[in-house]
Design a protein around this motif. Structure first.
Motif, PDB file in Angstrom:
ATOM      1  N   GLY A 165      17.307  -1.382 -10.354  1.00 36.53           N
ATOM      2  CA  GLY A 165      16.322  -0.616  -9.602  1.00 36.53           C
ATOM      3  C   GLY A 165      16.606   0.872  -9.602  1.00 36.53           C
ATOM      4  N   PHE A 166      17.880   1.233  -9.522  1.00 35.06           N
ATOM      5  CA  PHE A 166      18.251   2.643  -9.472  1.00 35.06           C
ATOM      6  C   PHE A 166      17.904   3.352 -10.777  1.00 35.06           C
ATOM      7  CE2 PHE A 166      21.323   6.097 -10.074  1.00 35.06           C
ATOM      8  CZ  PHE A 166      21.098   6.848  -8.927  1.00 35.06           C
ATOM      9  N   PHE A 167      18.325   2.762 -11.897  1.00 36.89           N
ATOM     10  CA  PHE A 167      18.087   3.417 -13.187  1.00 36.89           C
ATOM     11  C   PHE A 167      16.646   3.263 -13.667  1.00 36.89           C
ATOM     12  CE2 PHE A 167      22.739   2.861 -13.296  1.00 36.89           C
ATOM     13  CZ  PHE A 167      23.094   4.163 -13.548  1.00 36.89           C
ATOM     14  N   GLY A 168      15.979   2.198 -13.224  1.00 40.57           N
ATOM     15  CA  GLY A 168      14.592   1.999 -13.637  1.00 40.57           C
ATOM     16  C   GLY A 168      13.574   2.623 -12.707  1.00 40.57           C
ATOM     17  N   GLY A 169      13.984   2.886 -11.433  1.00 43.61           N
ATOM     18  CA  GLY A 169      13.033   3.405 -10.466  1.00 43.61           C
ATOM     19  C   GLY A 169      13.416   4.742  -9.867  1.00 43.61           C
ATOM     20  N   VAL A 170      14.616   4.843  -9.310  1.00 44.21           N
ATOM     21  CA  VAL A 170      15.006   6.064  -8.609  1.00 44.21           C
ATOM     22  C   VAL A 170      15.133   7.251  -9.560  1.00 44.21           C
ATOM     23  CG1 VAL A 170      16.836   7.170  -7.267  1.00 44.21           C
ATOM     24  CG2 VAL A 170      16.120   4.842  -6.715  1.00 44.21           C
ATOM     25  N   LEU A 201       3.488   3.248 -15.428  1.00 46.51           N
ATOM     26  CA  LEU A 201       4.708   3.835 -14.868  1.00 46.51           C
ATOM     27  C   LEU A 201       4.763   3.638 -13.361  1.00 46.51           C
ATOM     28  CD1 LEU A 201       7.259   5.323 -15.555  1.00 46.51           C
ATOM     29  CD2 LEU A 201       5.990   7.480 -15.483  1.00 46.51           C
ATOM     30  N   GLY A 202       3.632   3.787 -12.694  1.00 46.75           N
ATOM     31  CA  GLY A 202       3.600   3.547 -11.252  1.00 46.75           C
ATOM     32  C   GLY A 202       3.973   2.113 -10.920  1.00 46.75           C
ATOM     33  N   ALA A 203       3.463   1.164 -11.720  1.00 45.62           N
ATOM     34  CA  ALA A 203       3.779  -0.250 -11.494  1.00 45.62           C
ATOM     35  C   ALA A 203       5.251  -0.544 -11.777  1.00 45.62           C
ATOM     36  CB  ALA A 203       2.886  -1.132 -12.367  1.00 45.62           C
ATOM     37  N   ILE A 204       5.834   0.147 -12.746  1.00 50.31           N
ATOM     38  CA  ILE A 204       7.258  -0.033 -13.040  1.00 50.31           C
ATOM     39  C   ILE A 204       8.107   0.480 -11.872  1.00 50.31           C
ATOM     40  CG2 ILE A 204       9.158   0.804 -14.481  1.00 50.31           C
ATOM     41  CD1 ILE A 204       7.208   0.699 -16.862  1.00 50.31           C
ATOM     42  N   LEU A 205       7.775   1.669 -11.361  1.00 52.89           N
ATOM     43  CA  LEU A 205       8.504   2.209 -10.207  1.00 52.89           C
ATOM     44  C   LEU A 205       8.416   1.250  -9.028  1.00 52.89           C
ATOM     45  CD1 LEU A 205       7.485   5.996 -10.189  1.00 52.89           C
ATOM     46  CD2 LEU A 205       9.548   4.963 -11.149  1.00 52.89           C
ATOM     47  N   PHE A 206       7.227   0.721  -8.798  1.00 54.04           N
ATOM     48  CA  PHE A 206       7.027  -0.201  -7.689  1.00 54.04           C
ATOM     49  C   PHE A 206       7.847  -1.472  -7.873  1.00 54.04           C
ATOM     50  CE2 PHE A 206       4.678  -3.492  -5.363  1.00 54.04           C
ATOM     51  CZ  PHE A 206       4.595  -2.898  -4.107  1.00 54.04           C
ATOM     52  N   PHE A 209       0.815  -1.209   0.000  1.00 56.10           N
ATOM     53  CA  PHE A 209       0.000   0.000   0.000  1.00 56.10           C
ATOM     54  C   PHE A 209       0.848   1.258   0.000  1.00 56.10           C
ATOM     55  CE2 PHE A 209      -1.251   3.157   3.307  1.00 56.10           C
ATOM     56  CZ  PHE A 209      -2.002   3.982   2.475  1.00 56.10           C
ATOM     57  N   TYR A 210       1.738   1.417   0.998  1.00 53.02           N
ATOM     58  CA  TYR A 210       2.351   2.738   1.139  1.00 53.02           C
ATOM     59  C   TYR A 210       3.441   3.014   0.096  1.00 53.02           C
ATOM     60  CZ  TYR A 210       6.245   0.858   4.078  1.00 53.02           C
ATOM     61  OH  TYR A 210       7.335   0.183   4.568  1.00 53.02           O
ATOM     62  N   VAL A 211       4.173   1.993  -0.336  1.00 54.39           N
ATOM     63  CA  VAL A 211       5.128   2.227  -1.422  1.00 54.39           C
ATOM     64  C   VAL A 211       4.384   2.339  -2.749  1.00 54.39           C
ATOM     65  CG1 VAL A 211       7.174   1.372  -2.628  1.00 54.39           C
ATOM     66  CG2 VAL A 211       6.961   1.035  -0.160  1.00 54.39           C
ATOM     67  N   GLY A 212       3.319   1.544  -2.915  1.00 52.18           N
ATOM     68  CA  GLY A 212       2.523   1.602  -4.136  1.00 52.18           C
ATOM     69  C   GLY A 212       1.869   2.958  -4.329  1.00 52.18           C
ATOM     70  N   LEU A 213       1.293   3.514  -3.264  1.00 52.56           N
ATOM     71  CA  LEU A 213       0.666   4.832  -3.372  1.00 52.56           C
ATOM     72  C   LEU A 213       1.711   5.899  -3.699  1.00 52.56           C
ATOM     73  CD1 LEU A 213      -1.782   6.671  -3.117  1.00 52.56           C
ATOM     74  CD2 LEU A 213      -1.339   6.836  -0.660  1.00 52.56           C
ATOM     75  N   SER A 214       2.867   5.813  -3.076  1.00 52.07           N
ATOM     76  CA  SER A 214       3.927   6.782  -3.351  1.00 52.07           C
ATOM     77  C   SER A 214       4.335   6.736  -4.820  1.00 52.07           C
ATOM     78  CB  SER A 214       5.142   6.493  -2.452  1.00 52.07           C
ATOM     79  OG  SER A 214       4.797   6.592  -1.079  1.00 52.07           O
ATOM     80  N   ALA A 215       4.523   5.541  -5.353  1.00 53.61           N
ATOM     81  CA  ALA A 215       4.922   5.387  -6.755  1.00 53.61           C
ATOM     82  C   ALA A 215       3.832   5.894  -7.695  1.00 53.61           C
ATOM     83  CB  ALA A 215       5.237   3.921  -7.047  1.00 53.61           C
ATOM     84  N   PRO A 250      13.866   7.737 -12.685  1.00 50.83           N
ATOM     85  CA  PRO A 250      12.561   8.182 -13.189  1.00 50.83           C
ATOM     86  C   PRO A 250      11.697   8.850 -12.118  1.00 50.83           C
ATOM     87  CG  PRO A 250      13.050   5.998 -14.016  1.00 50.83           C
ATOM     88  CD  PRO A 250      14.089   6.304 -12.983  1.00 50.83           C
ATOM     89  N   SER A 251      11.738   8.345 -10.879  1.00 50.33           N
ATOM     90  CA  SER A 251      10.906   8.942  -9.831  1.00 50.33           C
ATOM     91  C   SER A 251      11.343  10.379  -9.539  1.00 50.33           C
ATOM     92  CB  SER A 251      10.963   8.091  -8.554  1.00 50.33           C
ATOM     93  OG  SER A 251      12.238   8.152  -7.943  1.00 50.33           O
ATOM     94  N   LEU A 252      12.649  10.612  -9.522  1.00 47.98           N
ATOM     95  CA  LEU A 252      13.141  11.973  -9.323  1.00 47.98           C
ATOM     96  C   LEU A 252      12.746  12.876 -10.481  1.00 47.98           C
ATOM     97  CD1 LEU A 252      16.707  11.157  -7.945  1.00 47.98           C
ATOM     98  CD2 LEU A 252      14.848  12.271  -6.682  1.00 47.98           C
ATOM     99  N   PHE A 253      12.796  12.360 -11.698  1.00 49.82           N
ATOM    100  CA  PHE A 253      12.391  13.150 -12.867  1.00 49.82           C
ATOM    101  C   PHE A 253      10.902  13.483 -12.805  1.00 49.82           C
ATOM    102  CE2 PHE A 253      10.627  13.263 -17.197  1.00 49.82           C
ATOM    103  CZ  PHE A 253      11.301  14.367 -17.690  1.00 49.82           C
TER     104      PHE A 253
END
Length: 294
Positions: free
Chosen positions: A261-266, A161-166, A130-136, A268-271
């Protein structure tokens, strides 16, 4: 409202500190556990509290912090419109997975994450979904400007995109939680990707995309507009949870999954967080008025 903000900050700070404490415990205490055990019962208790109870406290505090944040900024109905399907769908997926091997693969949970639902899935697992999913998902929606232009393509893009970040969080999380000296779950048949089956990541993506889709439907009449400062909590939650997982995996020598995880999640999330500055403008939403009135 002020009391809610204080409670949210306290829980978020506790969540991060609990992660730091757990990371230090696993990387520093466990390899030298004999020194603590030499103190007898006190040493044994210290290991038990830090290792067995730390993960539960960490996840519960994260859940409370994000729940308060969602209630404050989105309103009760919108918060529950995400939390309820996220928890129910993820626990259903996890129960199915631990019983049949679908959709993640053949795995079982050990005893480090609290009481197990039906003796199979720790109650903390769906809370973390829940809480990481909502954040993403909030970062993805804001970065794509869904509130400003809620077209079908942008809605689908935010879910994907949210599911990819998660899922990218799990690239860093998986080796540390299942392949190190202190595992929290184990694979009946270790997979090809550093001990993890590729099927697991498809399961993570599919499960998170499903509950994000349900949430998007529940939110169809709510623009869910968030300004930059309101996205700081989701950003902090996502980064701190990734940092914890990455620290454990790097400590065990798993560099490649962390890089995925860094290049696929962190990155993009910062962008997406940065781009949301230009796409979502400050507004006084119905949720804000509803909470302020109380």
């Amino acid at each position: 409202m002020k009391q809610l903000v204080i409670a949210e900050r306290v829980c978020l700070t506790g969540h991060i500190l609990a992660k730091a404490f757990g990371l230090a415990g696993i990387l520093l205490v466990i390899p030298h556990a004999e020194k603590l055990l030499s103190f007898g019962e006190i040493g044994e208790k210290a290991i038990q509290v830090s290792m067995a109870d730390g993960g539960v406290v960490d996840i519960v505090l994260g859940t409370i912090a994000v729940s308060i944040f969602a209630f404050r900024t989105l309103g009760l109905r919108t918060w529950l419109g995400f939390m309820v399907p996220a928890v129910l769908i993820s626990v259903g997926s996890e129960l199915l997975g631990t019983s049949t091997g679908l959709p993640f693969g053949d795995y079982s949970y050990l005893n480090g994450l609290g009481y197990k639902i039906a003796g199979l899935v720790p109650f903390t697992i769906p809370l973390s979904w829940f809480y990481v999913g909502l954040s993403a998902y909030l970062l993805a929606r804001a970065g794509l400007g869904v509130a400003k232009n809620p077209s079908f393509l942008r809605q689908v893009g935010a879910i994907a995109l949210g599911a990819i970040l998660f899922t990218c969080w799990d690239f860093a999380l998986e080796p540390a939680m299942s392949q190190t000296s202190l595992p929290f779950w184990y694979w009946e048949q270790p997979g090809a990707f550093f001990g993890t089956p590729y099927q697991n990541y498809a399961g993570w993506f599919g499960t998170s995309a499903l509950f994000m889709t349900v949430a998007a439907f529940m939110w169809r009449n709510d623009p869910v507009k968030l300004e930059r400062s309101q996205l700081n909590v989701p950003m902090i939650v996502y980064l701190s949870n990734f940092a914890f997982a990455a620290g454990l995996s790097l400590g065990a020598g798993y560099l490649i999954p962390v890089c995925f995880g860094f290049f696929g999640g962190v990155i993009p999330s910062l962008f997406l967080w940065w781009k949301a500055i230009n796409t979502d403008t400050p507004v006084i939403s119905a949720a804000t008025i509803e909470v302020a009135a109380k």
